[in-house]
Design a protein around this motif. Structure first.
Motif, PDB file in Angstrom:
ATOM      1  N   UNK A  92       0.807  -1.219   0.000  1.00  0.00           N
ATOM      2  CA  UNK A  92       0.000   0.000   0.000  1.00  0.00           C
ATOM      3  C   UNK A  92       0.841   1.271   0.000  1.00  0.00           C
ATOM      4  N   UNK A  93       2.137   1.139   0.208  1.00  0.00           N
ATOM      5  CA  UNK A  93       3.014   2.304   0.091  1.00  0.00           C
ATOM      6  C   UNK A  93       3.319   2.633  -1.374  1.00  0.00           C
ATOM      7  N   UNK A 101      -9.629   1.762  -3.663  1.00  0.00           N
ATOM      8  CA  UNK A 101     -10.729   0.811  -3.453  1.00  0.00           C
ATOM      9  C   UNK A 101     -10.263  -0.359  -2.597  1.00  0.00           C
ATOM     10  N   UNK A 102      -9.078  -0.886  -2.895  1.00  0.00           N
ATOM     11  CA  UNK A 102      -8.549  -2.013  -2.129  1.00  0.00           C
ATOM     12  C   UNK A 102      -8.323  -1.617  -0.674  1.00  0.00           C
ATOM     13  N   UNK A 103      -7.781  -0.432  -0.444  1.00  0.00           N
ATOM     14  CA  UNK A 103      -7.512   0.022   0.920  1.00  0.00           C
ATOM     15  C   UNK A 103      -8.813   0.151   1.711  1.00  0.00           C
ATOM     16  N   UNK A 109     -13.310  -4.713   7.642  1.00  0.00           N
ATOM     17  CA  UNK A 109     -13.527  -5.613   8.789  1.00  0.00           C
ATOM     18  C   UNK A 109     -13.300  -4.958  10.148  1.00  0.00           C
ATOM     19  N   UNK A 110     -12.465  -3.923  10.204  1.00  0.00           N
ATOM     20  CA  UNK A 110     -12.181  -3.280  11.494  1.00  0.00           C
ATOM     21  C   UNK A 110     -13.393  -2.588  12.087  1.00  0.00           C
ATOM     22  N   UNK A 166      -6.056  -8.319  10.568  1.00  0.00           N
ATOM     23  CA  UNK A 166      -4.894  -7.951   9.757  1.00  0.00           C
ATOM     24  C   UNK A 166      -4.913  -6.482   9.337  1.00  0.00           C
ATOM     25  N   UNK A 167      -6.080  -5.886   9.023  1.00  0.00           N
ATOM     26  CA  UNK A 167      -6.081  -4.449   8.697  1.00  0.00           C
ATOM     27  C   UNK A 167      -5.507  -3.562   9.799  1.00  0.00           C
TER      28      UNK A 167
END
Length: 291
Positions: A92-93, A101-103, A109-110, A166-167
């Motif tokens: 993601x960096x 969109x992916x981020x 889920x958080x 994981x997020x």
């Protein structure tokens, strides 16, 4: 002197909240753990029994089994989350199509309550209607049934925890990686260091404080996992997913053993503190001493 008083005044709301919702409940649970107490019995009063509850849990096979399976669950879940979180943070960096969109999807889920997470995974893993058993049967010929297979139930609970948390690891490590200075990496590249050497000798030492803070948070959360597992497997099949939080729930609510459940809670808190302290001593303290 004035600034010191102002500091304590600003901290006072936090101290009051910590006392009401942290210290006082702990003292109360500690007091209850030295009693035999069933508030729904014919005689609902507390009976002081010294350390009988603690003596009992040392020889309780269900408690020892739940403790062992919990530590196994914590190891696989936390290690997997750290590895995946770091890989995703590095990804993601960089810029790539659909990054925003992916981020967003990755972080969703958080914001979900644990019981909702358990409900979603319950639907996805039900053999008759779940998408996961359908895909596994279609692609690999494997019939997934977490109500019958202990290994499958344990594996699914680990995967569910990884999906959920994981997020958090990813966001923590992104913040740590963004704040790293560029000079050590440029110097290492000039000196001909490889990617693995840069990771082990520069990146990992620099992000170690953030990494360990994330590990501490995930350890404490994973050790008290209850809602997701209760909704997904109910602690079964058998006792294969009866983690320590589920075990405490079973002792306190269905069995109404409030004193014994309180004793288990105190021991779990103590074990959590010990594990975090060992990690600190093993990984942080030597570095501070050398510095």
């Amino acid at each position: 002197m004035h600034s010191q008083k102002l500091g304590w005044l600003l901290l006072s709301p936090t101290i009051v909240i910590l006392g009401l919702f942290g210290i006082f409940p702990f003292i109360y649970v500690l007091w209850v753990s030295f009693h035999s107490w069933n508030p729904f019995a014919a005689n609902p009063g507390m009976i002081f029994n010294w350390a009988e509850n603690y003596r009992r849990l040392v020889f309780d096979p269900q408690f020892l089994a739940s403790l062992g399976i919990t530590l196994t669950f914590v190891f696989f879940a936390v290690v997997s989350e750290l590895v995946l979180g770091y890989i995703l943070a590095q990804a993601l960096l960089k810029d790539f199509p659909g990054k925003a969109v992916f981020r967003t999807i990755h972080t969703l889920p958080l914001i979900m309550a644990p019981i909702i997470v358990g409900s979603v995974w319950k639907l996805m893993t039900t053999p008759s209607i779940g998408i996961i058993p359908y895909l596994l049967r279609s692609w690999f010929g494997y019939d997934l049934n977490i109500g019958q297979s202990a290994v499958a139930a344990f594996t699914v609970t680990v995967i569910m925890d990884i999906w959920h948390w994981t997020p958090l690891v990813t966001l923590s490590l992104i913040a740590a990686l963004v704040s790293l200075p560029s000079d050590p990496f440029e110097q290492a590249q000039i000196d001909g260091a490889g990617k693995s050497q840069i990771f082990w000798h520069i990146t990992l030492p620099l992000i170690r404080p953030a990494l360990l803070a994330t590990v501490f948070i995930r350890l404490m959360d994973a050790l008290r996992t209850v809602d997701e597992v209760l909704m997904l497997t109910g602690g079964g099949p058998g006792s294969s997913t009866r983690y320590i939080g589920v075990h405490i729930f079973r002792e306190v609510f269905p069995k109404t053993n409030y004193g014994y459940g309180s004793a288990i809670s105190v021991i779990v808190l103590y074990l959590t503190i010990v594990v975090c302290w060992l990690l600190y001593v093993g990984l942080i303290a030597p570095r501070v001493k050398r510095g």
